[in-house]
Design a protein around this motif. Sequence first.
Motif, mmCIF file in Angstrom:
data_model
loop_
_atom_site.group_PDB
_atom_site.id
_atom_site.type_symbol
_atom_site.label_atom_id
_atom_site.label_comp_id
_atom_site.label_asym_id
_atom_site.label_seq_id
_atom_site.Cartn_x
_atom_site.Cartn_y
_atom_site.Cartn_z
ATOM 1 N N ASN A 112 165.681 28.023 -35.635
ATOM 2 C CA ASN A 112 164.326 27.888 -34.940
ATOM 3 C C ASN A 112 164.252 29.054 -34.070
ATOM 4 O O ASN A 112 165.093 29.872 -34.222
ATOM 5 C CB ASN A 112 164.915 26.587 -33.617
ATOM 6 C CG ASN A 112 165.208 25.212 -34.213
ATOM 7 O OD1 ASN A 112 164.110 24.804 -34.785
ATOM 8 N ND2 ASN A 112 166.137 24.695 -34.279
ATOM 9 N N ILE A 113 163.120 28.950 -33.444
ATOM 10 C CA ILE A 113 162.872 30.510 -32.828
ATOM 11 C C ILE A 113 163.794 30.299 -31.578
ATOM 12 O O ILE A 113 164.457 31.231 -31.307
ATOM 13 C CB ILE A 113 161.436 30.410 -32.315
ATOM 14 C CG1 ILE A 113 160.466 30.088 -33.218
ATOM 15 C CG2 ILE A 113 161.289 31.801 -31.566
ATOM 16 C CD1 ILE A 113 159.100 30.173 -32.418
ATOM 17 N N VAL A 114 163.555 29.296 -30.686
ATOM 18 C CA VAL A 114 164.246 29.007 -29.495
ATOM 19 C C VAL A 114 165.645 28.357 -29.546
ATOM 20 O O VAL A 114 165.496 27.340 -30.316
ATOM 21 C CB VAL A 114 163.462 28.051 -28.555
ATOM 22 C CG1 VAL A 114 164.225 27.700 -27.320
ATOM 23 C CG2 VAL A 114 162.241 29.065 -28.140
ATOM 24 N N LYS A 115 166.577 28.824 -29.285
ATOM 25 C CA LYS A 115 168.226 28.166 -29.911
ATOM 26 C C LYS A 115 168.808 27.358 -28.577
ATOM 27 O O LYS A 115 169.747 26.896 -28.927
ATOM 28 C CB LYS A 115 169.252 29.467 -29.852
ATOM 29 C CG LYS A 115 168.646 30.635 -30.459
ATOM 30 C CD LYS A 115 168.255 30.443 -31.908
ATOM 31 C CE LYS A 115 167.994 31.611 -32.867
ATOM 32 N NZ LYS A 115 167.394 31.331 -33.841
ATOM 33 N N ASP A 116 168.141 27.151 -27.315
ATOM 34 C CA ASP A 116 168.384 25.952 -26.577
ATOM 35 C C ASP A 116 167.330 25.066 -26.313
ATOM 36 O O ASP A 116 166.223 25.367 -26.423
ATOM 37 C CB ASP A 116 168.791 26.970 -25.190
ATOM 38 C CG ASP A 116 170.416 27.166 -25.303
ATOM 39 O OD1 ASP A 116 171.302 26.668 -25.443
ATOM 40 O OD2 ASP A 116 170.500 28.497 -24.887
ATOM 41 N N ARG A 117 167.746 23.807 -26.031
ATOM 42 C CA ARG A 117 166.649 22.667 -25.922
ATOM 43 C C ARG A 117 165.718 23.005 -24.663
ATOM 44 O O ARG A 117 166.558 22.859 -23.554
ATOM 45 C CB ARG A 117 167.445 21.215 -25.637
ATOM 46 C CG ARG A 117 166.449 20.087 -25.732
ATOM 47 C CD ARG A 117 167.103 18.771 -25.536
ATOM 48 N NE ARG A 117 166.067 17.959 -25.671
ATOM 49 C CZ ARG A 117 165.995 16.927 -24.691
ATOM 50 N NH1 ARG A 117 167.156 16.549 -24.092
ATOM 51 N NH2 ARG A 117 165.226 15.837 -24.872
ATOM 52 N N PRO A 118 164.392 23.120 -24.918
ATOM 53 C CA PRO A 118 163.526 22.861 -23.485
ATOM 54 C C PRO A 118 163.588 21.609 -23.072
ATOM 55 O O PRO A 118 163.559 20.613 -23.942
ATOM 56 C CB PRO A 118 162.308 23.159 -24.080
ATOM 57 C CG PRO A 118 162.605 23.806 -25.553
ATOM 58 C CD PRO A 118 163.748 23.181 -26.001
ATOM 59 N N PRO A 119 163.951 21.566 -21.804
ATOM 60 C CA PRO A 119 163.932 20.123 -20.939
ATOM 61 C C PRO A 119 162.896 19.258 -21.535
ATOM 62 O O PRO A 119 161.844 19.437 -21.588
ATOM 63 C CB PRO A 119 164.041 20.436 -19.535
ATOM 64 C CG PRO A 119 163.524 21.854 -19.647
ATOM 65 C CD PRO A 119 163.661 22.586 -20.722
ATOM 66 N N GLY A 120 163.267 18.001 -21.623
ATOM 67 C CA GLY A 120 162.109 16.828 -22.121
ATOM 68 C C GLY A 120 161.373 17.144 -23.336
ATOM 69 O O GLY A 120 160.363 16.564 -23.483
ATOM 70 N N ASN A 121 161.923 17.961 -24.207
ATOM 71 C CA ASN A 121 161.230 18.302 -25.399
ATOM 72 C C ASN A 121 159.931 18.827 -25.320
ATOM 73 O O ASN A 121 158.970 19.082 -26.166
ATOM 74 C CB ASN A 121 161.240 17.218 -26.441
ATOM 75 C CG ASN A 121 162.543 16.794 -26.839
ATOM 76 O OD1 ASN A 121 163.502 17.418 -26.939
ATOM 77 N ND2 ASN A 121 162.253 15.427 -27.243
ATOM 78 N N ARG A 122 159.751 19.482 -24.354
ATOM 79 C CA ARG A 122 158.159 20.274 -23.953
ATOM 80 C C ARG A 122 158.385 21.457 -24.895
ATOM 81 O O ARG A 122 159.182 21.741 -25.671
ATOM 82 C CB ARG A 122 158.051 20.604 -22.357
ATOM 83 C CG ARG A 122 159.128 21.617 -22.255
ATOM 84 C CD ARG A 122 158.487 22.667 -20.932
ATOM 85 N NE ARG A 122 159.825 23.091 -20.355
ATOM 86 C CZ ARG A 122 160.142 24.216 -20.805
ATOM 87 N NH1 ARG A 122 159.884 24.762 -21.834
ATOM 88 N NH2 ARG A 122 161.070 24.850 -20.090
ATOM 89 N N ASP A 123 156.907 21.873 -25.037
ATOM 90 C CA ASP A 123 156.752 23.234 -25.813
ATOM 91 C C ASP A 123 157.478 24.346 -25.196
ATOM 92 O O ASP A 123 157.671 24.470 -24.181
ATOM 93 C CB ASP A 123 155.443 23.358 -25.951
ATOM 94 C CG ASP A 123 154.464 22.457 -26.636
ATOM 95 O OD1 ASP A 123 154.950 21.731 -27.250
ATOM 96 O OD2 ASP A 123 153.129 22.347 -26.692
ATOM 97 N N PRO A 124 158.017 24.962 -26.116
ATOM 98 C CA PRO A 124 158.649 26.427 -25.551
ATOM 99 C C PRO A 124 157.737 27.263 -24.846
ATOM 100 O O PRO A 124 156.360 27.393 -25.138
ATOM 101 C CB PRO A 124 159.069 27.008 -26.700
ATOM 102 C CG PRO A 124 158.536 26.474 -28.015
ATOM 103 C CD PRO A 124 158.093 25.082 -27.341
#
Length: 198
Positions: A89-101
């Motif tokens: 993935n581009i972002v390697k940690d989960r954004p809270p609540g699955n929001r867009d990065p």
Amino acid sequence: MDNRDELLRAIKDEVLALKSSPLYAERVKNGVFPVIGEGSHQAKIMFVGEAPGKNEAATGRPFAGAAGKILDELLVSVGINRPEVYITNIVKDRPPGNRDPLPEEIAAYGPFLDRQIDIIQPKIIATLGRFSMEYIIRKFGLEQELKPISALHGASITAQASYGPVLVVPLYHPAASIYNQHLKETLLADFKILKQYL
Ligand code: URA
């Protein structure tokens, strides 16, 4: 361990220790993992998604939940074995609540993706969804090629990577097809195209 294994291991160690990341505190608070990537370090195809979701952060594996189930089906439909490809993935940690990065999250993790590409040297980069399409197309200085994903999915754009030419193939995000059978059929058709580029 060959050189690729060592270089990828270094990325993992750096992301694990990435206290400057805007998402580091979330990771620690929730007791979850970063998702670095998975698959063959010699892969001809690299799939690039957006960011880990709940299942991915819980397991440390990319595309381990509902979207992953669809990705698995798509791979099976064209006879590609998941362990042969590399998935990240581009972002390697989960954004809270699955929001867009957020742009600052993409900026924080993008350099790790850039290094993964240079180490694995795939012949094809298949982007999954709008965020990774835009990141990869811009990274290779091809912003003049950018169009909505509805116009670019299944196309192939030749880019010049540090190691030689690479084909960028934008695809819809598998999660977008969960409640949309038409998109699922589009993804199935685009995977047939992808297989031909191999
Ligand atoms: N969606 C993504 O973009 N990446 C994953 O790893 C899982 C779901």
